[in-house]
Motif scaffolding. Structure first.
Motif, PDB file in Angstrom:
ATOM      1  N   GLN A 145     -37.441 -10.147  -8.213  1.00 36.81           N
ATOM      2  CA  GLN A 145     -38.046  -9.452  -9.275  1.00 36.81           C
ATOM      3  C   GLN A 145     -39.404  -9.216  -9.101  1.00 36.81           C
ATOM      4  O   GLN A 145     -39.952  -7.962  -9.119  1.00 36.81           O
ATOM      5  N   ALA A 146     -40.051 -10.538  -8.844  1.00 35.07           N
ATOM      6  CA  ALA A 146     -41.753  -9.344  -7.976  1.00 35.07           C
ATOM      7  C   ALA A 146     -41.601  -8.401  -7.019  1.00 35.07           C
ATOM      8  O   ALA A 146     -42.705  -7.982  -6.516  1.00 35.07           O
ATOM      9  N   PHE A 147     -41.106  -8.572  -6.048  1.00 29.32           N
ATOM     10  CA  PHE A 147     -40.652  -7.436  -5.082  1.00 29.32           C
ATOM     11  C   PHE A 147     -40.683  -5.920  -5.672  1.00 29.32           C
ATOM     12  O   PHE A 147     -41.018  -4.958  -4.582  1.00 29.32           O
ATOM     13  N   VAL A 148     -39.867  -5.698  -6.937  1.00 32.39           N
ATOM     14  CA  VAL A 148     -40.063  -4.255  -6.818  1.00 32.39           C
ATOM     15  C   VAL A 148     -41.163  -3.812  -7.210  1.00 32.39           C
ATOM     16  O   VAL A 148     -40.936  -2.773  -6.819  1.00 32.39           O
ATOM     17  N   VAL A 149     -42.356  -4.519  -7.656  1.00 31.09           N
ATOM     18  CA  VAL A 149     -43.606  -3.584  -7.750  1.00 31.09           C
ATOM     19  C   VAL A 149     -43.984  -3.247  -6.227  1.00 31.09           C
ATOM     20  O   VAL A 149     -44.824  -1.996  -6.466  1.00 31.09           O
ATOM     21  N   GLU A 150     -43.051  -3.968  -5.397  1.00 28.55           N
ATOM     22  CA  GLU A 150     -43.883  -4.066  -3.908  1.00 28.55           C
ATOM     23  C   GLU A 150     -42.801  -2.092  -3.260  1.00 28.55           C
ATOM     24  O   GLU A 150     -43.433  -1.637  -2.684  1.00 28.55           O
ATOM     25  N   MET A 151     -41.857  -1.986  -3.839  1.00 31.54           N
ATOM     26  CA  MET A 151     -40.954  -1.368  -3.470  1.00 31.54           C
ATOM     27  C   MET A 151     -41.513   0.146  -3.679  1.00 31.54           C
ATOM     28  O   MET A 151     -40.940   0.635  -3.356  1.00 31.54           O
ATOM     29  N   VAL A 152     -41.885   0.580  -5.246  1.00 32.99           N
ATOM     30  CA  VAL A 152     -42.072   1.350  -5.770  1.00 32.99           C
ATOM     31  C   VAL A 152     -43.752   2.037  -5.787  1.00 32.99           C
ATOM     32  O   VAL A 152     -44.422   1.238  -5.739  1.00 32.99           O
ATOM     33  N   GLU A 153     -44.037   2.433  -5.161  1.00 32.26           N
ATOM     34  CA  GLU A 153     -45.177   4.227  -4.908  1.00 32.26           C
ATOM     35  C   GLU A 153     -46.139   4.002  -6.166  1.00 32.26           C
ATOM     36  O   GLU A 153     -47.250   4.222  -5.709  1.00 32.26           O
ATOM     37  N   SER A 154     -45.141   4.261  -7.583  1.00 32.78           N
ATOM     38  CA  SER A 154     -46.470   4.621  -7.850  1.00 32.78           C
ATOM     39  C   SER A 154     -46.213   2.974  -9.341  1.00 32.78           C
ATOM     40  O   SER A 154     -45.213   2.741  -9.290  1.00 32.78           O
ATOM     41  N   ARG A 155     -47.389   2.170  -9.860  1.00 27.91           N
ATOM     42  CA  ARG A 155     -46.717   1.622 -11.118  1.00 27.91           C
ATOM     43  C   ARG A 155     -46.140   1.501 -11.991  1.00 27.91           C
ATOM     44  O   ARG A 155     -45.413   1.586 -12.720  1.00 27.91           O
ATOM     45  N   GLU A 156     -46.950   2.826 -12.534  1.00 27.29           N
ATOM     46  CA  GLU A 156     -46.034   4.058 -14.013  1.00 27.29           C
ATOM     47  C   GLU A 156     -44.389   4.171 -13.700  1.00 27.29           C
ATOM     48  O   GLU A 156     -43.830   4.266 -14.479  1.00 27.29           O
ATOM     49  N   ASP A 157     -43.622   3.833 -11.939  1.00 21.15           N
ATOM     50  CA  ASP A 157     -42.478   3.561 -12.338  1.00 21.15           C
ATOM     51  C   ASP A 157     -41.876   2.560 -12.127  1.00 21.15           C
ATOM     52  O   ASP A 157     -40.193   2.137 -11.874  1.00 21.15           O
ATOM     53  N   LEU A 158     -42.419   1.458 -12.491  1.00 19.24           N
ATOM     54  CA  LEU A 158     -42.375   0.474 -12.446  1.00 19.24           C
ATOM     55  C   LEU A 158     -41.377  -0.339 -13.767  1.00 19.24           C
ATOM     56  O   LEU A 158     -40.176  -0.584 -13.690  1.00 19.24           O
ATOM     57  N   SER A 159     -41.289   0.338 -15.073  1.00 20.62           N
ATOM     58  CA  SER A 159     -40.346   0.389 -16.038  1.00 20.62           C
ATOM     59  C   SER A 159     -39.160   0.625 -15.587  1.00 20.62           C
ATOM     60  O   SER A 159     -38.511   0.960 -15.524  1.00 20.62           O
ATOM     61  N   ASN A 160     -39.197   2.358 -15.083  1.00 20.32           N
ATOM     62  CA  ASN A 160     -38.353   2.804 -14.555  1.00 20.32           C
ATOM     63  C   ASN A 160     -37.534   2.418 -13.834  1.00 20.32           C
ATOM     64  O   ASN A 160     -36.414   1.942 -13.391  1.00 20.32           O
ATOM     65  N   ALA A 161     -37.412   1.228 -12.710  1.00 18.07           N
ATOM     66  CA  ALA A 161     -36.773   0.444 -11.743  1.00 18.07           C
ATOM     67  C   ALA A 161     -37.098  -0.498 -12.603  1.00 18.07           C
ATOM     68  O   ALA A 161     -35.604  -0.162 -11.692  1.00 18.07           O
ATOM     69  N   ILE A 162     -37.034  -0.997 -12.781  1.00 16.77           N
ATOM     70  CA  ILE A 162     -36.649  -2.747 -13.970  1.00 16.77           C
ATOM     71  C   ILE A 162     -35.422  -1.875 -14.756  1.00 16.77           C
ATOM     72  O   ILE A 162     -34.326  -2.726 -14.515  1.00 16.77           O
ATOM     73  N   ALA A 163     -35.285  -0.641 -14.971  1.00 14.36           N
ATOM     74  CA  ALA A 163     -33.907  -0.074 -15.766  1.00 14.36           C
ATOM     75  C   ALA A 163     -33.447   0.079 -14.926  1.00 14.36           C
ATOM     76  O   ALA A 163     -31.981  -0.197 -15.357  1.00 14.36           O
ATOM     77  N   LEU A 164     -33.740   0.812 -13.768  1.00 13.11           N
ATOM     78  CA  LEU A 164     -32.379   1.155 -12.968  1.00 13.11           C
ATOM     79  C   LEU A 164     -31.623  -0.149 -12.641  1.00 13.11           C
ATOM     80  O   LEU A 164     -30.711   0.132 -11.736  1.00 13.11           O
ATOM     81  N   ASN A 165     -32.911  -1.273 -11.871  1.00 12.45           N
ATOM     82  CA  ASN A 165     -32.263  -2.296 -11.534  1.00 12.45           C
ATOM     83  C   ASN A 165     -31.026  -2.253 -12.106  1.00 12.45           C
ATOM     84  O   ASN A 165     -29.928  -2.946 -11.536  1.00 12.45           O
ATOM     85  N   ALA A 166     -31.248  -2.946 -13.658  1.00 18.13           N
ATOM     86  CA  ALA A 166     -30.297  -3.142 -14.643  1.00 18.13           C
ATOM     87  C   ALA A 166     -29.414  -2.396 -14.915  1.00 18.13           C
ATOM     88  O   ALA A 166     -28.231  -2.968 -14.841  1.00 18.13           O
ATOM     89  N   SER A 167     -29.055  -1.277 -14.778  1.00 22.18           N
ATOM     90  CA  SER A 167     -28.187  -0.166 -14.977  1.00 22.18           C
ATOM     91  C   SER A 167     -27.461  -0.561 -13.520  1.00 22.18           C
ATOM     92  O   SER A 167     -26.087  -0.179 -12.993  1.00 22.18           O
ATOM     93  N   MET A 168     -28.383  -1.009 -12.692  1.00 19.51           N
ATOM     94  CA  MET A 168     -27.501  -0.814 -11.527  1.00 19.51           C
ATOM     95  C   MET A 168     -26.642  -2.521 -11.605  1.00 19.51           C
ATOM     96  O   MET A 168     -25.234  -2.564 -11.143  1.00 19.51           O
TER      97      MET A 168
END
Length: 444
Positions: A145-168
């Motif tokens: 969970q904490a590593f997600v923010v290190e994988m996305v290049e823009s903090r604005e994409d964080l919520s989208n990455a979390i939602a995509l994680n959940a979809s995955m």
């Protein structure tokens, strides 16, 4: 008049196009894209093993109580160790933590496969290996969970990455149980575990292929316990974080254990077998995917408080209706409703927790998230198994639905106060441009 209607149609199509584009914006980041593909394959194997383990335990024992006990054994280490794991995640390289946990998880699945294929497996083997998996998850979940923010290049994409994680996760929930149902019927549970062990190769390879920017070394404290105490004080001192964690803890305790009782609903309540179980678990995944894809299309975290409330009510009411159903074709859409409600609540809460947390505290906050969302499930599973043995599985699920509705109502009543707490944080982060703006992460 015609031109106005045409203008509205064009505007509507533009909004749909924008929403569709928003769904995958986190995939523009190479590291997150690698993780998404590798973890997606691995999670299918994980869900195959979950269904196969439940079916194997019930086949060996025929006991609802033991179903709950096995689930308890697999998740109680997460509850006990998560706060300590959060400190480790904040102190060390999160990428390295994930590589180690994935290798250990592959070994755990391989051992399950060995014992099952050699016909040596007993409930005791399953219990011990479930505890081993729980120890792994205690570090893997907050680390991931904490590593997600290190994988996305823009903090604005964080919520989208979390939602995509959940979809995955929920795409895997859809595919994994369906595959498990077929494999159990054709070749038995052992090959399910073997396929899961093999699937870990994908996520390990994706982690090793990442190119990561050097992370600023976290501050070292003289004593491990000081970091632990700091995490407790940070969570306890933030009303929004505290409210989200309490909501997740109660919903996880009361609502989530319905999945443990699925083999009983499939066989005794609905009169089916492994295929029925796979169909039911798949229905949960379909609903959950629908929920998180809608979340992924949102461009802002504002309004997520209302989403949490709506999702929580949907989940609670869906559980009550499912507990009353005696028809497979009614149960399947109700389970899809449960999956959508559960995922809207979980993913929205996760997004808010990650957004509200300071960077140096994120691992510890997500360890409390792990305790609340995953760590409370074993206690709920044990309670649900005991209630099911005494009063039946439908009663256990119905009670869980009622408790879920009660805690969501309490959260809803506290929303106005929580908005006031969130507003200055979001102004500081630039999400709200002006202090007087009345729109917050929790709603208007």
């Amino acid at each position: 008049m015609r031109s106005k209607r045409y203008g509205r149609i064009v505007a509507s199509e533009a909004r749909k196009t924008t929403a569709f584009a928003n769904m995958g914006r986190a995939l523009r980041s190479r590291n997150y894209r690698l993780f998404f593909m590798g973890q997606g394959l691995s999670l299918i194997g994980t869900w195959i093993t979950r269904v196969a383990t439940s079916w194997l335990v019930y086949r060996l024992t025929g006991s609802a109580l033991l179903l709950g006990t096995v689930s308890f054994a697999g998740q109680i280490p997460t509850f006990l160790l998560a706060p300590f794991a959060g400190v480790v995640v904040d102190r060390t390289n999160r990428h390295r933590v994930l590589v180690v946990t994935q290798v250990l998880a592959m070994i755990q699945s391989a051992l399950l496969a060995f014992f099952a294929l050699t016909h040596l497996i007993t409930v005791w083997h399953i219990l011990v290996l479930q505890v081993f998996q729980g120890l792994i998850n205690a570090f893997d979940t907050p680390g991931r969970q904490a590593f997600v923010v290190e994988m996305v290049e823009s903090r604005e994409d964080l919520s989208n990455a979390i939602a995509l994680n959940a979809s995955m996760v929920n795409a895997a929930r859809l595919l994994g149980p369906s595959i498990a149902g077929v494999l159990i019927a054709l070749v038995g549970e052992g090959w399910c575990f073997s396929l899961d062990a093999l699937s870990y190769v994908a996520v390990i390879a994706s982690l090793l292929a990442m190119r990561l920017a050097p992370r600023e070394a976290p501050k070292k404290h003289a004593k491990f316990v000081s970091d632990l105490g700091e995490g407790f004080r940070y969570v306890a001192g933030s009303a929004p974080i505290r409210a989200l964690l309490v909501l997740l803890a109660v919903v996880s305790f009361s609502g989530m254990p319905y999945t443990v009782l699925m083999p009983i609903f499939a066989s005794k309540v609905l009169g089916g077998g492994p295929h029925t179980l796979g169909l039911m678990m798949g229905a949960v995944g379909v609903g959950a995917i629908g929920g998180v894809l809608w979340l992924a299309s949102r461009s802002s975290v504002r309004g997520l408080g209302r989403v949490i409330v709506a999702g929580g009510y949907t989940f609670g009411l869906g559980l009550i209706a499912f507990s009353l159903s005696r028809s497979l074709w009614l149960s399947v859409p109700l389970l899809a409703l449960c999956g959508a409600g559960m995922m809207l609540t979980m993913a929205s809460s996760n997004t808010l927790l990650q957004t509200l947390s300071e960077e140096n505290m994120r691992g510890r906050v997500m360890s409390f998230y792990t305790m609340a969302f995953f760590g409370m499930v074993p206690f709920g599973s044990l309670a649900a198994g005991a209630i099911s043995d005494r009063f039946g599985a439908p009663t256990a699920v119905r009670v869980g639905g009622v408790v879920t509705l009660a805690v969501v109502t309490l959260f809803f009543r506290n929303l106005p106060a929580l908005r006031k707490e969130v507003r200055p944080i979001y102004v500081r982060l630039g999400i709200l441009p002006q202090p007087e703006n009345e729109t917050t992460a929790y709603g208007k």
